[in-house]
Write an enzyme that holds these catalytic residues in place. Structure first.
Site, PDB file in Angstrom:
ATOM      1  N   HIS A 145       0.778   6.081  -3.345  1.00  0.00           N
ATOM      2  CA  HIS A 145       1.129   7.360  -2.723  1.00  0.00           C
ATOM      3  C   HIS A 145       2.287   8.070  -3.438  1.00  0.00           C
ATOM      4  CE1 HIS A 145      -1.285   6.668   0.984  1.00  0.00           C
ATOM      5  NE2 HIS A 145      -1.006   5.391   0.738  1.00  0.00           N
TER       6      HIS A 145
ATOM      7  N   GLU B 121       0.826  -1.213   0.000  1.00  0.00           N
ATOM      8  CA  GLU B 121       0.000   0.000   0.000  1.00  0.00           C
ATOM      9  C   GLU B 121       0.858   1.259   0.000  1.00  0.00           C
ATOM     10  OE1 GLU B 121      -3.526  -2.349   1.667  1.00  0.00           O
ATOM     11  OE2 GLU B 121      -1.676  -2.837   0.662  1.00  0.00           O
TER      12      GLU B 121
END
Length: 244
Positions: A112, A108
């Site tokens: 970003h 994850e």
């Protein structure tokens, strides 16, 4: 600091790994660690270190290093007692030599990043030949996002502002800059010199309870699953000059 780094050091921005992310990391690693020899594992974007600490506990005898660019995250991660480094996969790059790790984990994280190409180039550079990259990321083409788009609703996981949520379910800004379909993720990994790429699906913990049976069912179809879990092996890029 850049506005993006300032964002991740704000107290209200989540840096916790979460139990689901931690379990996904460990499950992916089990398939890689055969116990035959000591491995060096780098968790890029380790956040508060909870998931990395679980890896360290479940992979005794292996060297585990966590890396993050957020000083706030690293401050919390230090409580877990594993090796930590302040840095980023984006330019100027990872603060490690070439071919120094057997496994690089990006859990994850890639959603970003501003410069995904540079980050994957760095992951490949620090991997030993034949080393493994493990990536997990939300799926833009998740089954629930397909439904939301039919009704003109912004997909879950996507964001148009670092200040507020606009046009999608949820209320918390988490800093997602990129979103991937299965096809796009595989294509990007292949372009950055990775091979033997496999992608599995995983559930999303925040799906409303009545819809969780659907989420579990779509997990078996990675292209429509909530979360994408990719595993790739370091290959060779023709003409690539690896820095020393």
């Amino acid at each position: 600091m850049s506005p993006l780094r300032d964002f991740y050091d704000e107290p209200g921005v989540p840096i916790n790994s979460g139990a689901d992310r931690a379990r996904r990391q460990v499950a992916q690693l089990r398939e890689v660690l055969d116990g035959s020899r000591r491995r060096r594992i780098l968790d890029v974007g380790c956040g508060d270190g909870a998931a990395t600490a679980l890896i360290a506990r479940r992979a005794p005898g292996h060297d585990v290093v966590g890396l993050d660019w957020s000083t706030r995250a690293l401050g919390q991660a230090r409580e877990h007692g594993f090796g930590l480094v302040n840095g980023s996969a984006e330019p100027p790059g990872l603060p490690f030599g070439d071919a120094t790790f057997d496994v690089v984990v990006m859990s994850e994280l890639i959603e970003h990043l501003v410069d995904t190409d540079a980050a994957l180039d760095e992951a490949r550079r620090v991997l030993r030949p034949g080393g493994t990259l493990l990536v997990s990321t939300p799926n833009l083409a998740a089954w629930h996002n397909r439904v939301l788009l039919v009704f003109g609703v912004q997909p879950v996981f996507s964001e148009v502002s670092l200040r507020e949520v606009h046009g999608r379910p949820g209320s918390q800004v988490v800093g997602h800059l990129r979103l991937f379909t299965r096809r796009a993720l595989v294509s990007l990994l292949r372009a950055r010199g990775f091979r033997r790429i496999t992608v599995a699906g995983a559930c999303y913990h925040d799906v409303p309870r009545p819809l969780r049976p659907f989420d579990r069912a779509f997990r078996r179809w990675p292209s429509a699953a909530s979360i994408l879990l990719a595993r790739a092996e370091r290959g060779e890029l023709p003409g690539l000059v690896v820095r020393s």
